[in-house]
Design a protein around this motif. Structure first.
Motif, short mmCIF file in Angstrom:
data_model
loop_
_atom_site.label_atom_id
_atom_site.label_comp_id
_atom_site.label_asym_id
_atom_site.label_seq_id
_atom_site.Cartn_x
_atom_site.Cartn_y
_atom_site.Cartn_z
N HIS A 368 10.53 11.15 4.73
CA HIS A 368 10.58 10.21 3.62
C HIS A 368 11.48 9.02 3.91
O HIS A 368 11.31 7.95 3.32
N ARG A 369 12.41 9.19 4.84
CA ARG A 369 13.26 8.06 5.20
C ARG A 369 12.49 7.02 6.00
O ARG A 369 12.68 5.82 5.81
N SER A 370 11.62 7.47 6.90
CA SER A 370 10.89 6.52 7.74
C SER A 370 9.60 6.03 7.08
O SER A 370 9.04 5.01 7.50
N TRP A 371 9.12 6.72 6.03
CA TRP A 371 7.85 6.33 5.43
C TRP A 371 7.85 4.88 4.90
O TRP A 371 6.86 4.16 5.11
N PRO A 372 8.90 4.39 4.24
CA PRO A 372 8.87 2.98 3.81
C PRO A 372 8.66 2.01 4.98
O PRO A 372 8.00 0.98 4.82
N ARG A 373 9.21 2.35 6.18
CA ARG A 373 9.01 1.49 7.34
C ARG A 373 7.57 1.56 7.81
O ARG A 373 6.98 0.53 8.19
N GLU A 379 1.15 -2.48 5.74
CA GLU A 379 0.90 -3.62 4.86
C GLU A 379 0.80 -4.91 5.65
O GLU A 379 0.00 -5.79 5.33
N TYR A 380 1.61 -5.04 6.70
CA TYR A 380 1.46 -6.20 7.58
C TYR A 380 0.14 -6.14 8.33
O TYR A 380 -0.56 -7.15 8.47
N ALA A 416 -2.31 6.97 8.65
CA ALA A 416 -1.59 6.73 7.40
C ALA A 416 -2.30 7.38 6.22
O ALA A 416 -1.67 8.00 5.34
N VAL A 417 -3.63 7.26 6.18
CA VAL A 417 -4.41 7.87 5.10
C VAL A 417 -4.21 9.38 5.09
O VAL A 417 -4.00 9.99 4.04
N ARG A 418 -4.27 9.98 6.27
CA ARG A 418 -4.13 11.44 6.31
C ARG A 418 -2.71 11.89 5.97
O ARG A 418 -2.51 12.96 5.40
N ALA A 427 1.42 5.18 -1.61
CA ALA A 427 0.73 4.19 -0.79
C ALA A 427 -0.56 3.76 -1.49
O ALA A 427 -1.10 4.51 -2.31
N PRO A 428 -1.10 2.58 -1.15
CA PRO A 428 -2.39 2.13 -1.71
C PRO A 428 -3.54 2.82 -0.98
O PRO A 428 -4.23 2.20 -0.16
N LEU A 429 -3.75 4.09 -1.26
CA LEU A 429 -4.67 4.91 -0.50
C LEU A 429 -6.09 4.35 -0.49
O LEU A 429 -6.73 4.26 0.57
N ALA A 430 -6.60 3.96 -1.64
CA ALA A 430 -7.98 3.48 -1.71
C ALA A 430 -8.15 2.22 -0.86
O ALA A 430 -9.16 2.05 -0.17
N ARG A 431 -7.17 1.33 -0.92
CA ARG A 431 -7.28 0.09 -0.15
C ARG A 431 -7.25 0.38 1.36
O ARG A 431 -8.01 -0.21 2.13
N TRP A 432 -6.38 1.28 1.77
CA TRP A 432 -6.30 1.61 3.19
C TRP A 432 -7.59 2.29 3.67
O TRP A 432 -8.02 2.07 4.80
#
Length: 619
Positions: A368-373, A379-380, A416-418, A427-432
């Protein structure tokens, strides 16, 4: 004392202490050593010049009739036996782990039969062969001082100065042993105490045997797989967890040419396959340490993620040319640093996301610490994936829409989706998912040539690129898909040389450089893996056995193989080659399974499609 013949790349052996490494020739000469770390400047640089650029030779002083060498089983301890008319002498070379102390290189000379006269020549040249140090004799040897570096050569053998070198003459009888210990320390510090060489040998032997005993790989070809894993461990920085691509710089991809690069850095490109190789051997601690390094190195502004870093995560790897060095077999320029670090490559995003996925699967929990990175990277990538890039091979030509780069962008969203689905991450799952589908459709539409039945190098091109063999390996398409079958056949025909594979055609691809290059061994091992996933295990096995025969007598591989001169070329030994060897062996052992199960979606076999492939001739 000068050499009468060329020392080929395959004539070298690797020793190391998990912070740096040295290359030792079959003739008993240490021709490459960077201290205190792998990417530090070299104090022995004869590899890229002559003996005047620094080396440490220990060999018989009479003609040698035969040389044999080996690593002690399960270790990185080198034993070289020299047979002369007078008898047989053995040189034992190793670098003890530092355990918080100073770096050491220890050389033991023992008599096995008869009495053999020996000579030693010690030529320290700091800063890649450019600085002759000030040498002082001490009670137990010499001190060599130059700039920030100081070396202490300790031995009971009598040393003498001769033409700006240090030499010795001695002999060893059966059962007799002479000891030499070289230690580096900063010139502003005190010389550390010298460890007893025999004790250092015992603890080094114990470390490597214990480490090798933990290898869980039980399939066919265990010996070359274990040696590859030992080599990967040797290229690992014990403190940071980083794994360098190779311990050398500027060993040429084209003998006498300009394709000479510094590989003493860590490529994100290799990340997921490295994790897979280490995990296959049962080395989860090393895999997780490397994964943590990759996630640290890629932290920060997502738009500034680099393709490579220093072992501590350094970003500035400015490229310089060392004009005083003639280069290996005249291959100039000799370069340190690597300007490709500033290139834009989409594949690194797939690697970082893949690392996050693999490490989460191993630990059974999301970080969970690295997930925001990771989320910031994705997103980029939502917009960046549609841009042209420099490609996996760091071409110095124009940016293009490389197919492999787009595939790895797809992998980033797939992993990322998995992760989100498995661990319920925000996360924006549907968009990804939509972006993942869009990339997949675009690659299949723009990167595939229907007439030639193959994926190409970049959108709209007719060129081939062996990197697209990653398509079945990462799960972009099933191994038995007819498009995979056609791509395998096209790459074999278009990029194959005596059955071995080039990365791409330097004759028809504008990569910004003159000359050509040899056959890329990692790509050839990729072909083995792709063939096995394509249901063509017999062909894959034949090619794999041929590839194994290209390694030297110590089962070490360089980056490339020159089929014309039948020699290893490129930086040596090459981590990328060794990790793809492990991957290929693993896949051959389970050709119907997904060799990337930890980071790619499960594959489905398509025997009917696979059967349409031609039987390839691998010699």
């Amino acid at each position: 004392m000068r050499r009468d013949q060329l020392v080929k790349i395959e004539d070298y052996a690797l020793i190391g202490d998990l912070r740096t490494t040295a290359l030792v020739g079959r003739d008993g000469s240490v021709d490459w050593l960077c201290l205190p770390y792998t990417d530090s400047s070299a104090c022995f640089c004869a590899l890229l010049g002559g003996e005047e650029h620094g080396r440490w030779l220990i060999c018989p002083s009479e003609p040698v009739r035969h040389v044999s060498r080996r690593y002690r089983e399960g270790t990185l301890i080198l034993e070289t036996d020299f047979q002369t008319d007078s008898g047989v002498a053995r040189v034992i070379d190793f670098m003890p782990l530092r355990n918080g102390g100073a770096p050491q290189l220890v050389r033991l000379v023992e008599g096995l039969r008869g009495e053999v006269p020996m000579r030693m020549q010690f030529i320290a040249r700091f800063d890649y062969g450019s600085l002759v140090p000030w040498v002082e004799h001490t009670a137990d040897g010499i001190l060599a001082l130059g700039g920030a570096n100081e070396l202490h050569l300790s031995t009971t053998v009598a040393l003498r100065a001769e033409d700006l070198t240090t030499v010795a003459s001695f002999s060893v009888r059966e059962g007799m042993r002479e000891r030499f210990s070289l230690m580096w320390f900063p010139s502003y510090g005190e010389s550390p105490p010298v460890e007893d060489p025999d004790s250092a040998l015992a603890r080094t032997d114990a470390y490597w045997r214990e480490w090798s005993s933990r290898c869980t790989y039980a399939g066919e070809w265990r010996e070359p797989v274990l040696r590859s894993l030992i080599t990967l461990k040797a290229l690992t920085d014990q403190v940071t967890g980083a794994i360098v691509a190779a311990p050398t710089t500027s060993l040429p991809e084209d003998l006498g040419g300009v394709r000479n690069w510094d590989y003493r850095y860590c490529w994100l490109r290799d990340s997921v396959l490295t994790l897979d190789a280490l995990l296959e051997g049962g080395y989860s601690e090393e895999a997780l340490a490397f994964g943590r390094w990759a996630l640290r190195a890629g932290a920060g502004d997502a738009s500034k993620v680099q393709i490579m870093y220093g072992t501590e995560g350094q970003r500035h790897l400015d490229e310089l040319e060392l004009d005083w060095l003639p280069g290996y077999e005249g291959s100039r320029p000799v370069r340190i640093g690597n300007a490709a670090a500033k290139q834009f490559q989409l594949d690194v995003f797939g690697e970082v996301a893949g690392v996050a996925y693999v490490t989460s699967m191993v630990t059974g929990a999301a970080d969970h610490r690295s997930w925001p990175r990771i989320r910031a990277l994705l997103e980029y990538l939502e917009t960046a994936w549609s841009e042209p890039d420099d490609g996996i091979w760091e071409m110095r030509g124009p940016r293009r829409h490389f197919v492999q780069s787009k595939v790895m962008a797809w992998l980033a969203f797939d992993c990322a989706v998995r992760l989100v689905e498995r661990f319920g991450l925000d996360a924006p799952l549907a968009r990804w998912k939509r972006i993942r589908t869009r990339i997949h459709k675009e690659v299949c539409a723009k990167g595939y040539d229907e007439k030639r039945r193959t994926f190409t190098q970049y959108y709209g091109s007719e060129e081939l690129d062996a990197a697209v063999l990653m398509i079945p390996i990462v799960g972009f398409l099933p191994g038995g898909d007819e498009r995979v079958t056609g791509t395998i056949d096209a790459i074999h025909d278009g990029l194959g040389h005596d059955g071995f594979i080039s990365r791409y055609s330097t004759a028809s691809t504008d990569d910004g450089l003159p000359g050509s290059e040899g056959q890329f061994l990692a790509c050839s091992f990729w072909l083995v893996t792709a063939l096995a996933l394509n249901g063509r295990s017999d062909e894959a096995r034949r090619l794999f056995e041929r590839l194994l025969s290209l390694g030297n007598d110590l089962e070490l591989f360089s980056e490339e193989y020159d089929v014309t001169h039948r020699r290893l070329i490129g930086n040596f030994p090459q981590a990328f080659t060794h990790l793809t060897l492990v991957q290929a062996a693993k896949t051959l052992g389970s050709p119907t399974g997904d060799i990337s199960a930890r980071y790619a979606r499960p594959q489905t076999s398509t025997p009917a499609a696979a059967s349409k492939g031609r039987v390839l001739d691998h010699g």
